[in-house]
Design an enzyme around this catalytic site. Structure first.
Site, PDB file in Angstrom:
ATOM      1  N   LYS A  36      20.904  41.208  20.552  1.00  0.00           N
ATOM      2  CA  LYS A  36      21.460  42.516  20.182  1.00  0.00           C
ATOM      3  C   LYS A  36      20.393  43.457  19.641  1.00  0.00           C
ATOM      4  O   LYS A  36      20.607  44.653  19.531  1.00  0.00           O
ATOM      5  CB  LYS A  36      22.582  42.344  19.165  1.00  0.00           C
ATOM      6  N   ALA A 115      26.752  39.570  21.539  1.00  0.00           N
ATOM      7  CA  ALA A 115      27.577  38.560  22.205  1.00  0.00           C
ATOM      8  C   ALA A 115      28.627  37.993  21.269  1.00  0.00           C
ATOM      9  O   ALA A 115      28.396  37.869  20.053  1.00  0.00           O
ATOM     10  CB  ALA A 115      26.675  37.429  22.703  1.00  0.00           C
ATOM     11  N   ILE A 185       9.606  33.523   0.126  1.00  0.00           N
ATOM     12  CA  ILE A 185       9.397  34.947   0.426  1.00  0.00           C
ATOM     13  C   ILE A 185       8.765  35.638  -0.777  1.00  0.00           C
ATOM     14  O   ILE A 185       7.809  36.404  -0.653  1.00  0.00           O
ATOM     15  CB  ILE A 185      10.734  35.630   0.817  1.00  0.00           C
ATOM     16  N   ALA A 321      10.665  28.644  11.526  1.00  0.00           N
ATOM     17  CA  ALA A 321      10.554  29.013  12.934  1.00  0.00           C
ATOM     18  C   ALA A 321      10.284  27.792  13.816  1.00  0.00           C
ATOM     19  O   ALA A 321      10.909  27.622  14.877  1.00  0.00           O
ATOM     20  CB  ALA A 321       9.432  30.031  13.105  1.00  0.00           C
ATOM     21  N   HIS A 445     -18.059  17.790   8.934  1.00  0.00           N
ATOM     22  CA  HIS A 445     -18.594  18.330   7.672  1.00  0.00           C
ATOM     23  C   HIS A 445     -19.434  19.563   7.962  1.00  0.00           C
ATOM     24  O   HIS A 445     -20.157  19.570   8.959  1.00  0.00           O
ATOM     25  CB  HIS A 445     -19.457  17.247   6.998  1.00  0.00           C
TER      26      HIS A 445
HETATM   27  P1  FAD Z   1      16.203  34.391  14.244  1.00  0.00           P
HETATM   28  O1  FAD Z   1      14.735  34.396  14.365  1.00  0.00           O
HETATM   29  O2  FAD Z   1      16.846  34.908  13.049  1.00  0.00           O
HETATM   30  O3  FAD Z   1      16.795  35.015  15.565  1.00  0.00           O
HETATM   31  C1  FAD Z   1      18.160  35.200  15.761  1.00  0.00           C
HETATM   32  C2  FAD Z   1      18.377  36.347  16.728  1.00  0.00           C
HETATM   33  O4  FAD Z   1      19.764  36.389  17.071  1.00  0.00           O
HETATM   34  C3  FAD Z   1      18.056  37.721  16.137  1.00  0.00           C
HETATM   35  O5  FAD Z   1      17.128  38.389  16.948  1.00  0.00           O
HETATM   36  C4  FAD Z   1      19.395  38.438  16.121  1.00  0.00           C
HETATM   37  O6  FAD Z   1      19.296  39.840  16.372  1.00  0.00           O
HETATM   38  C5  FAD Z   1      20.133  37.730  17.244  1.00  0.00           C
HETATM   39  N1  FAD Z   1      21.602  37.820  17.148  1.00  0.00           N
HETATM   40  C6  FAD Z   1      22.372  37.601  16.056  1.00  0.00           C
HETATM   41  N2  FAD Z   1      23.681  37.779  16.363  1.00  0.00           N
HETATM   42  C7  FAD Z   1      23.721  38.118  17.681  1.00  0.00           C
HETATM   43  C8  FAD Z   1      24.786  38.433  18.577  1.00  0.00           C
HETATM   44  N3  FAD Z   1      26.064  38.417  18.197  1.00  0.00           N
HETATM   45  N4  FAD Z   1      24.480  38.752  19.850  1.00  0.00           N
HETATM   46  C9  FAD Z   1      23.176  38.785  20.262  1.00  0.00           C
HETATM   47  N5  FAD Z   1      22.143  38.498  19.452  1.00  0.00           N
HETATM   48  C10 FAD Z   1      22.408  38.158  18.189  1.00  0.00           C
HETATM   49  N6  FAD Z   1       9.250  30.600   9.142  1.00  0.00           N
HETATM   50  C11 FAD Z   1       8.109  29.904   9.389  1.00  0.00           C
HETATM   51  O7  FAD Z   1       8.182  28.844  10.018  1.00  0.00           O
HETATM   52  N7  FAD Z   1       6.887  30.385   8.983  1.00  0.00           N
HETATM   53  C12 FAD Z   1       6.762  31.542   8.304  1.00  0.00           C
HETATM   54  O8  FAD Z   1       5.649  31.938   7.952  1.00  0.00           O
HETATM   55  C13 FAD Z   1       7.944  32.284   8.012  1.00  0.00           C
HETATM   56  N8  FAD Z   1       7.878  33.463   7.331  1.00  0.00           N
HETATM   57  C14 FAD Z   1       9.021  34.159   7.089  1.00  0.00           C
HETATM   58  C15 FAD Z   1       8.934  35.365   6.380  1.00  0.00           C
HETATM   59  C16 FAD Z   1      10.079  36.090   6.109  1.00  0.00           C
HETATM   60  C17 FAD Z   1       9.969  37.390   5.328  1.00  0.00           C
HETATM   61  C18 FAD Z   1      11.339  35.644   6.595  1.00  0.00           C
HETATM   62  C19 FAD Z   1      12.589  36.447   6.348  1.00  0.00           C
HETATM   63  C20 FAD Z   1      11.437  34.454   7.302  1.00  0.00           C
HETATM   64  C21 FAD Z   1      10.272  33.706   7.556  1.00  0.00           C
HETATM   65  N9  FAD Z   1      10.336  32.498   8.237  1.00  0.00           N
HETATM   66  C22 FAD Z   1       9.193  31.775   8.467  1.00  0.00           C
HETATM   67  C23 FAD Z   1      11.609  31.944   8.732  1.00  0.00           C
HETATM   68  C24 FAD Z   1      11.766  32.218  10.246  1.00  0.00           C
HETATM   69  O9  FAD Z   1      11.638  33.598  10.484  1.00  0.00           O
HETATM   70  C25 FAD Z   1      13.122  31.717  10.709  1.00  0.00           C
HETATM   71  O10 FAD Z   1      13.272  30.364  10.325  1.00  0.00           O
HETATM   72  C26 FAD Z   1      13.247  31.821  12.224  1.00  0.00           C
HETATM   73  O11 FAD Z   1      13.100  33.148  12.656  1.00  0.00           O
HETATM   74  C27 FAD Z   1      14.608  31.285  12.672  1.00  0.00           C
HETATM   75  O12 FAD Z   1      14.691  31.374  14.058  1.00  0.00           O
HETATM   76  P2  FAD Z   1      16.099  31.454  14.813  1.00  0.00           P
HETATM   77  O13 FAD Z   1      15.753  31.504  16.265  1.00  0.00           O
HETATM   78  O14 FAD Z   1      16.991  30.416  14.324  1.00  0.00           O
HETATM   79  O15 FAD Z   1      16.747  32.843  14.341  1.00  0.00           O
HETATM   80  P1  NAI Z   2      14.238  30.486  -1.340  1.00  0.00           P
HETATM   81  O1  NAI Z   2      15.464  29.678  -1.333  1.00  0.00           O
HETATM   82  O2  NAI Z   2      12.950  29.907  -0.912  1.00  0.00           O
HETATM   83  O3  NAI Z   2      13.988  31.055  -2.831  1.00  0.00           O
HETATM   84  C1  NAI Z   2      14.922  31.814  -3.531  1.00  0.00           C
HETATM   85  C2  NAI Z   2      14.635  31.685  -5.008  1.00  0.00           C
HETATM   86  O4  NAI Z   2      15.408  32.637  -5.732  1.00  0.00           O
HETATM   87  C3  NAI Z   2      15.016  30.307  -5.563  1.00  0.00           C
HETATM   88  O5  NAI Z   2      13.874  29.728  -6.151  1.00  0.00           O
HETATM   89  C4  NAI Z   2      16.119  30.627  -6.582  1.00  0.00           C
HETATM   90  O6  NAI Z   2      16.093  29.770  -7.694  1.00  0.00           O
HETATM   91  C5  NAI Z   2      15.804  32.063  -6.967  1.00  0.00           C
HETATM   92  N1  NAI Z   2      16.948  32.842  -7.496  1.00  0.00           N
HETATM   93  C6  NAI Z   2      18.224  32.899  -7.019  1.00  0.00           C
HETATM   94  N2  NAI Z   2      18.970  33.743  -7.767  1.00  0.00           N
HETATM   95  C7  NAI Z   2      18.168  34.228  -8.746  1.00  0.00           C
HETATM   96  C8  NAI Z   2      18.364  35.156  -9.821  1.00  0.00           C
HETATM   97  N3  NAI Z   2      19.523  35.764 -10.057  1.00  0.00           N
HETATM   98  N4  NAI Z   2      17.315  35.401 -10.651  1.00  0.00           N
HETATM   99  C9  NAI Z   2      16.103  34.825 -10.439  1.00  0.00           C
HETATM  100  N5  NAI Z   2      15.876  33.964  -9.421  1.00  0.00           N
HETATM  101  C10 NAI Z   2      16.880  33.668  -8.574  1.00  0.00           C
HETATM  102  O7  NAI Z   2      14.601  31.799  -0.481  1.00  0.00           O
HETATM  103  P2  NAI Z   2      13.705  32.982   0.073  1.00  0.00           P
HETATM  104  O8  NAI Z   2      12.423  33.086  -0.663  1.00  0.00           O
HETATM  105  O9  NAI Z   2      14.610  34.153   0.114  1.00  0.00           O
HETATM  106  O10 NAI Z   2      13.350  32.495   1.546  1.00  0.00           O
HETATM  107  C11 NAI Z   2      14.381  32.210   2.486  1.00  0.00           C
HETATM  108  C12 NAI Z   2      13.895  31.340   3.599  1.00  0.00           C
HETATM  109  O11 NAI Z   2      12.957  32.030   4.430  1.00  0.00           O
HETATM  110  C13 NAI Z   2      13.126  30.114   3.135  1.00  0.00           C
HETATM  111  O12 NAI Z   2      14.000  29.080   2.786  1.00  0.00           O
HETATM  112  C14 NAI Z   2      12.324  29.758   4.343  1.00  0.00           C
HETATM  113  O13 NAI Z   2      13.097  28.963   5.181  1.00  0.00           O
HETATM  114  C15 NAI Z   2      12.078  31.098   5.030  1.00  0.00           C
HETATM  115  N6  NAI Z   2      10.673  31.522   4.819  1.00  0.00           N
HETATM  116  C16 NAI Z   2       9.636  30.704   5.188  1.00  0.00           C
HETATM  117  C17 NAI Z   2       8.331  31.082   4.990  1.00  0.00           C
HETATM  118  C18 NAI Z   2       7.238  30.158   5.378  1.00  0.00           C
HETATM  119  O14 NAI Z   2       7.506  29.157   6.009  1.00  0.00           O
HETATM  120  N7  NAI Z   2       5.977  30.440   5.059  1.00  0.00           N
HETATM  121  C19 NAI Z   2       7.974  32.369   4.396  1.00  0.00           C
HETATM  122  C20 NAI Z   2       9.133  33.142   3.995  1.00  0.00           C
HETATM  123  C21 NAI Z   2      10.413  32.712   4.236  1.00  0.00           C
END
Ligand code: FAD
Ligand code: NAI
Length: 458
Positions: A36, A115, A185, A321, A445
């Site tokens: 979408k 969808a 995050i 991811a 190394h």
């Molecule tokens: P998504 O990537 O969320 O994709 C789902 C897709 O479905 C979207 O494009 C959405 O538009 C589409 N969709 C939803 N509903 C519909 C519908 N009804 N019809 C059509 N399309 C639809 N993970 C890592 O491994 N390494 C990282 O460094 C990392 N950094 C992150 C940083 C941030 C700020 C955030 C928010 C997440 C990060 N993540 C990271 C987590 C990672 O982005 C997700 O775990 C991953 O994108 C999940 O993949 P997915 O395919 O399940 O879903």
């Molecule tokens: P998170 O679950 O990692 O952390 C959220 C934090 O907020 C927790 O530690 C919780 O105790 C705290 N919290 C909740 N309510 C609160 C409040 N009222 N006051 C103060 N603290 C509070 O979730 P986050 O950081 O939003 O990330 C979501 C997901 O995104 C992760 O679980 C991860 O799967 C994915 N991600 C992965 C990355 C990577 O792999 N490098 C980078 C960024 C995101």
């Protein structure tokens, strides 16, 4: 000929969905991928890639501004947030183009639209004038996740942002910034903005940063943040946010006292929730959704309907991811008659701080809870040549091995290139290697990775 248009319709083109589409096409299936919004999903457009692209810029700025000790003095160095955001978008666009090219090459029908599953084999598409309904033998839900909004008074005030909004913020670099949530995050954005010169405060409700990981990682990170001038408040629950003039005030309770911190902007990153609302019609929805709105699936990613699969963030678990990608590929293999293959116990988690953090397998506490007798060795990386050369902050490699036969069971790292090194340890754990086998493999190394060998020898 099949009675359905497609062998597989995938909803959601994130790293789960588009990689599953490639895999299915390679199996010879006729595939449609419905999205979408933008191809690449959260990872490419609002997650992994944009944050790490911004971090590449903030890292360069930090190095440029504090390298006098290694003989480099730069003058007139400036961080230009508008250019940083433009570049972040350029990188995402380049990677999106690559995906669209591959989808076409593999003859996958990429359909733009929203969808909804309306029956076991039917999907309604809205927002697309040419396609309104698809039929498929199999359906895969890969709709991902979105920021969860906690019920904190004042959360809707202007200037209170989620991670998606923060990735769009342009103009002057903020003077100060409060982050609610010391999870993944929160700490990645704390790193980016602190490196760009913003005064950052992190407020975390639990007793340490990264509370879902090994204790020592969160505690060491807190010290590291302190040395970089980032204020960290743990055991601190945010209670409300208020506007004060053109500033925002975040009120939190720490040691039974209400404290406040003022800032230009506040980032809320307190977890993510699955995107399941409206993905199924109401009658189907109650059969497939589980706790907290996650899609309920069995070990083979099957929902209550055996031909409808769920993978990635929408089913919960580690929400990364690479997990989404692995699950998508595995589900396609299962549709083609294979057994599930991926080992969910050996998923590396990587956090992009400086130095980096990474973890795989069991922590000491998890081993104890599972009743496994372990030996744990923590090896400081302060004597590692590459760490000294690159002037990295304090770090360590911790290995968890079975006491009985020395099989490596887990590793937690905070050191240079931890996010790359963890791959080696994941392979070792997945293949049942012992610490001796890791230690006896000659490592190059001078590298950061040779510290793994030293840790194993210790
Ligand atoms: P998504 O990537 O969320 O994709 C789902 C897709 O479905 C979207 O494009 C959405 O538009 C589409 N969709 C939803 N509903 C519909 C519908 N009804 N019809 C059509 N399309 C639809 N993970 C890592 O491994 N390494 C990282 O460094 C990392 N950094 C992150 C940083 C941030 C700020 C955030 C928010 C997440 C990060 N993540 C990271 C987590 C990672 O982005 C997700 O775990 C991953 O994108 C999940 O993949 P997915 O395919 O399940 O879903
Ligand atoms: P998170 O679950 O990692 O952390 C959220 C934090 O907020 C927790 O530690 C919780 O105790 C705290 N919290 C909740 N309510 C609160 C409040 N009222 N006051 C103060 N603290 C509070 O979730 P986050 O950081 O939003 O990330 C979501 C997901 O995104 C992760 O679980 C991860 O799967 C994915 N991600 C992965 C990355 C990577 O792999 N490098 C980078 C960024 C995101």
């Amino acid at each position: 000929m099949s009675e359905f248009q497609y062998d597989l319709v995938i909803i959601g083109a994130g790293p789960g969905g588009y990689e599953a589409a490639y895999e299915a096409a390679d199996y010879g299936m006729k595939v449609a991928l419905v999205e979408k919004d933008l191809v690449g999903g959260t990872c490419l457009n609002r997650g992994c890639v944009p944050t790490k692209t911004m971090m590449h810029s903030s890292d360069a700025y930090r190095i440029a501004t504090c390298s006098e000790g290694i003989g480099i003095t730069a003058t007139g160095v400036k961080a230009d947030l508008d250019r940083i955001i433009d570049r972040k978008e350029e990188v995402s666009e380049t990677l999106r183009d690559g995906i669209l090219f591959l989808l076409k090459k593999k003859k996958i029908d990429y359909i733009q639209g929203t969808a909804q599953v309306t029956g076991e084999h039917t999907i309604a598409i809205s927002g697309n004038e040419e396609v309104s309904e698809l039929t498929a033998s199999n359906i895969m839900i890969a709709t991902g996740s979105e920021p969860a909004v906690p019920p904190i008074p004042g959360i809707d005030l202007p200037g209170v942002l989620d991670s998606t909004a923060l990735l769009e913020l342009r103009g002057e670099i903020m003077k100060d910034f409060v982050i609610i949530g010391g999870g993944v995050i929160g700490i990645e954005f704390a790193t980016i903005y602190s490196d760009l010169g913003t005064k950052v405060t992190v407020v975390e409700a639990l007793d340490r940063l990264l509370p879902n990981m090994d204790k020592e990682l969160g505690r060491s990170l807190k010290m590291n943040f302190k040395n970089r001038g980032i204020d960290v408040h743990t055991n601190a629950m945010v209670e409300k946010i208020e506007q004060r003039g053109d500033r925002l005030v975040c009120f939190y309770k720490e040691k039974d006292k209400v404290q406040e911190v003022e800032a230009d902007h506040i980032l809320v990153c307190t977890g993510r929730r699955p995107v399941t609302k409206g993905i199924f019609t109401t009658e189907l929805e109650e059969k497939v959704l589980g706790e907290r709105g996650f899609l309920k699936v069995d070990d083979c990613y099957r929902t209550a309907f055996p031909n409808i699969y769920g993978i990635g963030d929408v089913i919960g678990g580690t929400m990364l991811a690479h997990t989404a990608t692995a699950e998508g590929r595995d589900a396609v293999a299962i549709m083609n008659g294979h057994e599930p293959e991926i080992n969910q116990n050996v998923v590396a988690g990587c956090i992009y701080t400086s130095p980096e953090i990474a973890s795989v397998g069991l922590t000491q506490d998890e081993a104890k809870a599972a009743g496994i007798d372990v030996i744990v060795k923590k090896f400081p990386t302060s004597a590692n040549g590459k760490t000294v050369i690159e002037e990295l902050d304090r770090g360590f490699i911790k290995l968890v091995a079975s006491k009985e036969d020395h099989t490596l069971l887990g590793a937690q790292l905070m050191c240079g290139r931890a996010t790359d090194i963890i791959g080696e340890l994941a392979v070792a754990i997945a293949n049942g290697l012992t610490v001796e086998e890791v230690a006896n493999t000659i490592h190059p190394h001078p590298t950061f990775v040779e510290a793994v060998c030293d840790a194993a020898r210790s």
